[in-house]
Design a protein around this motif. Sequence first.
Motif, short mmCIF file in Angstrom:
data_model
loop_
_atom_site.label_atom_id
_atom_site.label_comp_id
_atom_site.label_asym_id
_atom_site.label_seq_id
_atom_site.Cartn_x
_atom_site.Cartn_y
_atom_site.Cartn_z
N MET A 80 0.84 -1.20 0.00
CA MET A 80 0.00 0.00 0.00
C MET A 80 0.86 1.24 0.00
N TYR A 134 2.36 2.07 -3.31
CA TYR A 134 1.42 2.75 -4.21
C TYR A 134 0.69 3.88 -3.50
N GLY A 135 1.34 4.44 -2.49
CA GLY A 135 0.72 5.48 -1.67
C GLY A 135 0.20 6.66 -2.47
N LEU A 182 -2.98 5.70 -4.51
CA LEU A 182 -4.18 5.67 -3.66
C LEU A 182 -4.64 7.08 -3.34
N TYR A 183 -3.65 7.91 -3.00
CA TYR A 183 -3.95 9.29 -2.66
C TYR A 183 -4.62 10.01 -3.83
N LEU A 223 -6.21 8.75 -6.33
CA LEU A 223 -7.56 8.21 -6.61
C LEU A 223 -8.60 8.86 -5.70
N SER A 224 -8.27 8.93 -4.41
CA SER A 224 -9.28 9.50 -3.51
C SER A 224 -9.42 11.00 -3.71
N THR A 259 -5.84 7.93 3.07
CA THR A 259 -4.88 7.92 1.96
C THR A 259 -3.85 9.03 2.13
#
Lengths: 369, 633
Positions: A71, A74-75, A78-79, A81-82, A119
Amino acid sequence: MKIDRRVLINFDWILPMLVLLLCGIGLVNLYSAGSNIDYGNVTPHYVRQLYWIGLGLVMMVVAFSIDYRLMVRYGYVLYTLSLMLLLVLFVCGEVTHGSQRWLTLGGFTMQPSELIKLTMIIALVKYVDDRYEGTSFGLSDLFTPFLLLLVPALLILKQPDLGTAFFLVLLFLSFVLFAGIRMKAFLFLCASSLALLPGLWFVMKDYQKERLVMFLNPEHDPLGAGYHIIQSIIAVGSGGLIGKGYLKGTQSQLKFLPEQQTDFVFSVFAEEWGFIGVIVVLVIFLSLILWGLNVARRARDYSGLLVAYGATMIFFFFLFINIGMILGILPVVGIPLPFMSYGGSSMVVLMMAAGLIMNVSMRRFVLQP
Amino acid sequence: MPNHDKLNRQDPSFFKTRFVIVGCLIFFAFCLLGGRVWYLQVLRGDELRTRSENNRIRVEEIKPLRGLILDRYGATLVDNHPSFDIAVIPQETENVGRAVELLHEFSRDFCPPATLADGTALRRGYTPVTLERDVSWEKVALVETYSTMLPGVIIDVVPVRNYTMGDATAHALGYVGEISRNELQSPAYRDYRRGAIVGKSGIERTMDRYLRGKSGGAQVEVNVAGRTLDVLAKVDAVPGLNVVTTLDKGLQQACWEAFDSPAGSVVVMDPNDGSILAMVSKPSYDPNLFNRGISEADWERFSSDPRAPFKNRALSAHYPPASLIKPLIAAAALDQGLITGEETIMCLGSLSVGDRTFRCWGRKGHGALNLYQAIVRSCDVYFYTLGLQMGIDVIAEYAYRFGLGKVTGVEIAGERPGLVPSTQWKRQRFGEPWHRGETVSVSIGQGFLSATPLQLVRFYAAMTNGGVLYQPRLVERVESPGGDIVESFPAIEQGRLPVSREHLEQVKRALWGAVNEPRGTGKALLRKERDVCGKTGTAQVISMPDDDDDGEKQKDIPYRFRDHALFVCSVPCDDPLITVMVVVEHGGHGGSAAAPIARKIVDWYMENRVMRAPESIMTGSYDDTSTRRSHED
């Protein structure tokens, strides 16, 4: 992905037990908070809350199954995306109670501002983890983390949701201070936030200013914003040492309390269960948070430590802001109580936060990814 | 993970101090919360408990009074009046059943609602449960007198809508009701709350934003039972604004009384600005029934009625325009240069197109007719011929420019667009080519052609006012309760008829003839002043077999197959003040069923609004005490 046997042996049972205990208390309390409502054909809150707990548990499993290092790697993804969800909301979100916080995806309503709390932490860990050289951060190192905070905070402020924006700032500060910061950078941070504070007044909407003034002097306008605080204090206080008894809280049953399923759900609890009940719940929450810190302390690596720490701080701020609000020591902002307030988005995100802590906990002896 | 092995191993001692600090801070925060709880619940517990038990403060919504709806002269069409409910607070009575028994002893005709029987309404309750709605003064007095014997029984005063004309204005004004779940979810009702009373149809709905006002609030002290002891602080509700309509209450009543048939509609329009002076649709319903939630039996009765009493026939019903279309065909033919006023066409009683024979209503034939005579006698063959010469697409173009085939844009909801067929329409709708025989039907307003009464009245208003097409309007202005104008809604010109003034004048003269000539079809309107111009129409509901005798009596045909009777007229002919449109569903011939109704309306108007100045009427025939303003024109 091969699952290491040690992962299962070290499965963290304490955390889910505490969470489920709180959910149980929350459900019992939600039943009482909704018992004066004629639901008609509508599903009562406590039943709908069950669905959310179910969905939350699924997300919890997802959050502890995927290795946190993956995770963190790919921090930023993810960040982003949100953040995009927040942007979508910005363009086509639904306005309720005068602010734009919900996003409806195929009949499923969610608040992207909840997700960004998690995220943002993961993205911050990613940044810190990439650059860690055993020293504290200077001013120039803080530029990227600051950007990671600023973009979502501004978007949320625009919704307008002052409470959540403030929440992000607190989370950010607690994270950066913990990760290590030089004195000069620290002083700069303090000075700049002090300078920004008056500017915030102009950004705030009227009702937000009203709430702030009310917090300072609730008797000023007992009809409007001060009413919430006064009624909540009366509800909590009238509970006394042992409470009025389950389903017997007059403040809640007579509908004096505002938002008694969501933000003010703990006032209902405090009225009916009294000081003893409140202390029991506070002790459970304290155990949960201290356990989270313990997991962070024992984490195998730096990123695990920070992930567990950040997730724990999310719990702490939720709890402290909400209970502080209903006790009249903090202004009224829309922050729910973890696992006890009715609400889907916060339930799911808090379950995921718990999952992250478990994730770090159960992988503490696994050295290879 | 580039530096995973080397750098990211945690050094346990490195963070130890920080964990201790954070742990301490969190513990301190919990102590703060715990201390505050101790302070509130233990130290101040007794005080706050007393406050919660004896001194309950609650914020209650004060509902605003809904604005009035007035007619053009200021007479009240809708106002509010108080309604008294008997309710019981379950928590305050020992036994609800006992209270009901006592009430029954005091007043024999007291009948508790069925929901009380199963006790579901009384589960827990500080909220009053309504026992009987809208009770008489006598009962209110009774309950007040014996209030000591009836603990927990209270009288609730609720303002409700009062539609002064009842059924007569139901469709134009609409009714109100609690906001529905669908409405709550729609963006148009974004700032409405659950339980709000909103307009459901007519002007009540369209003008809801003006009428509804703004809720106030009161901080009230209530006792344990929830009964109000004292009002501590109050923000008054802002009453809704008054809506001044274009309706004329007297004329509306006259139309309602004149229309003596079971189904149909009347629309009276001022041709000079599109104002609707009267709008009646039958069958109707009493909007006052909706005030406190309509009873199931009433709702069932209305909604299962095959004649659809909720439908506003003036703008939601489609009819073939029948002969009412003939002046349009005539004007179009003049404009196209296909014919002059003097040229004649021979009518022999029928016209053959392809293998079909289209009959004229005059079986024996009308002989040679010019335009004037053709309209006066409403000869079918004359218009068959013109229609065929023009072709359907030219007719459609003119019909469209005369305002048919599209909604007029009147303020109230439910309007339907009617239908103007064309070759393109038929291809798209049926995938078939247009037949010449269908043009013949359209030329006399039958076939696919359909229109609403509102479209037809507007079309005649434009024909007789010199060619201006106004948007029909029902709302004149919005006023504050004190009478200051908040917003005005001026007349809107939507276009001009595509026909020259001379040609329109020619057609209008023929419309005068249709009423005033000895052989005209609209002789019912032949007044001694000879000031009406108009046109009859008889719309076929089903086409009769060819060998059917036209002389067959309408009353021998089943009701639902009888022809619709139509009539439209403007008066005075030279410079019209009103245009009246009457549709009598299944009424038979326009001249014998619809025209007499229009006659009564025209007579009433000329007598009461022209012969006598409106000012004198205001004090004279209006029995309405709330009349506030004199005529403004």
